[in-house]
Design a protein around this motif. Structure first.
Motif, PDB file in Angstrom:
ATOM      1  N   GLY A  17     -16.753 -17.286  -9.810  1.00 16.15           N
ATOM      2  CA  GLY A  17     -15.437 -17.851  -9.295  1.00 16.15           C
ATOM      3  C   GLY A  17     -15.420 -19.006 -10.003  1.00 16.15           C
ATOM      4  O   GLY A  17     -15.770 -19.181 -11.200  1.00 16.15           O
ATOM      5  N   PHE A  18     -14.770 -20.229  -9.460  1.00 15.69           N
ATOM      6  CA  PHE A  18     -14.481 -21.448 -10.224  1.00 15.69           C
ATOM      7  C   PHE A  18     -14.096 -22.601  -9.160  1.00 15.69           C
ATOM      8  O   PHE A  18     -13.617 -22.192  -7.996  1.00 15.69           O
ATOM      9  CB  PHE A  18     -13.507 -21.131 -11.299  1.00 15.69           C
ATOM     10  N   CYS A  19     -14.052 -23.762  -9.767  1.00 17.11           N
ATOM     11  CA  CYS A  19     -13.291 -24.806  -8.956  1.00 17.11           C
ATOM     12  C   CYS A  19     -12.419 -25.563 -10.048  1.00 17.11           C
ATOM     13  O   CYS A  19     -12.937 -25.628 -11.362  1.00 17.11           O
ATOM     14  CB  CYS A  19     -14.622 -25.860  -8.486  1.00 17.11           C
ATOM     15  N   GLY A  20     -11.464 -25.967  -9.489  1.00 19.23           N
ATOM     16  CA  GLY A  20     -10.472 -26.599 -10.380  1.00 19.23           C
ATOM     17  C   GLY A  20      -9.211 -25.979 -10.677  1.00 19.23           C
ATOM     18  O   GLY A  20      -8.764 -24.966  -9.706  1.00 19.23           O
ATOM     19  N   PRO A  21      -8.284 -25.938 -11.789  1.00 18.89           N
ATOM     20  CA  PRO A  21      -7.052 -25.011 -11.967  1.00 18.89           C
ATOM     21  C   PRO A  21      -7.448 -23.753 -11.847  1.00 18.89           C
ATOM     22  O   PRO A  21      -8.685 -23.402 -12.295  1.00 18.89           O
ATOM     23  CB  PRO A  21      -6.735 -25.674 -13.254  1.00 18.89           C
ATOM     24  N   GLU A  22      -6.494 -22.894 -11.314  1.00 19.50           N
ATOM     25  CA  GLU A  22      -6.480 -21.422 -11.463  1.00 19.50           C
ATOM     26  C   GLU A  22      -6.734 -20.783 -12.566  1.00 19.50           C
ATOM     27  O   GLU A  22      -7.170 -19.641 -12.554  1.00 19.50           O
ATOM     28  CB  GLU A  22      -5.362 -20.980 -10.467  1.00 19.50           C
ATOM     29  N   PHE A  23      -6.175 -21.361 -13.795  1.00 12.46           N
ATOM     30  CA  PHE A  23      -6.167 -20.599 -14.753  1.00 12.46           C
ATOM     31  C   PHE A  23      -6.849 -21.559 -15.862  1.00 12.46           C
ATOM     32  O   PHE A  23      -7.015 -22.618 -15.832  1.00 12.46           O
ATOM     33  CB  PHE A  23      -4.595 -20.515 -15.099  1.00 12.46           C
TER      34      PHE A  23
END
Length: 268
Positions: A17-23
């Motif tokens: 997963g990630f945190c911050g902008p989607e791209f």
């Protein structure tokens, strides 16, 4: 590309997963020609997640590049101590005492038609079940570990078969606790389509841990994309009147469903 996907499936990699902008990539064009894609991902195994807990992937925008930098760091969210809310455990239904405790709690209620007495009855039932759970079930993983140690000691000393009864009893108790543990983690994982008694505890635990990580709130973002404390302002805006007019006209257009006699009966 198909070979790459097969390699991911073969190694059982999971997306962090990630945190911050989607791209993670932008073609740096303007207007309708501008394009965003998530090209970069952090793929790990479940063993890696179990070893490195609370790791997060952050997408960092780089001004000199069309690609975001992926920063993987340990970002533990500090949590203030709070009282754990009551949750009915499905594994309790395996014991007949569960139904007896619920019946006893409701029989002690004064008047179930009174809202205050009903709330008191619910609280009494929850308190009795929680107390019974601590006495009967306790910390299930710790109980399993302790009983396995005891089983191992009995087996090592059982040279003449004199410990057979104790060994069989411990095995039965351990299997019962394993079933309870599997039910407990299935309930937390929200996976209802998979059957029990197939040693799916690790899968249920993984799903439950994933749900907890996904539902963790690390911050709040305002409408401008800034990470700030916006909870108070959001609810102030949500519950502040916008001074609408013609309220009376709208209310008068609604046919009343409660007669005057019914209203008097309800407010007694």
């Amino acid at each position: 590309m198909d070979d790459f996907r097969e390699a991911i499936d073969y190694c059982r990699f999971m997306d962090l997963g990630f945190c911050g902008p989607e791209f993670t990539w932008c073609n740096m064009q303007e207007g309708r020609q501008r394009m965003y894609l998530r090209l970069d991902r952090a793929l790990v195994t479940q063993e890696w997640i179990d070893h490195y807990k609370n790791m997060r992937v952050h997408h960092l925008v780089e001004s000199a590049s069309d690609l975001c930098v992926l920063l993987i760091i340990d970002s533990i969210v500090p949590q203030s101590p709070r009282k754990r809310r009551f949750q009915f455990e499905a594994m309790w239904m395996r014991r007949d005492e569960c139904g007896d405790i619920i019946k006893a709690a409701w029989n002690d209620s004064v008047n179930l038609y009174n809202p205050n007495d009903m709330v008191a009855g619910l609280k009494q039932c929850a308190d009795d079940l929680s107390r019974w759970n601590r006495l009967v079930f306790g910390h299930i993983p710790r109980q399993i570990q302790n009983k396995r140690k005891a089983l191992n000691k009995f087996v090592l000393r059982d040279h003449d078969g004199s410990n057979g009864r104790e060994i069989n009893k411990l095995r039965k108790e351990i299997n019962e606790l394993l079933d309870c543990e599997e039910i407990m983690w299935q309930q937390r994982s929200k996976v209802q389509w998979m059957g029990l008694r197939d040693h799916n505890t690790k899968y249920f635990h993984t799903k439950a841990s994933g749900r907890k990580k996904k539902n963790t709130i690390t911050g709040l973002m305002d409408e401008r994309g800034n990470w700030i404390e916006v909870a108070v302002s959001y609810f102030e805006k949500l519950y502040t009147t916008s001074n609408p007019d013609k309220i009376l006209e709208v209310v008068e257009a609604i046919d009343p469903q409660v007669s005057a006699e019914m209203n008097q009966s309800l407010i007694k």
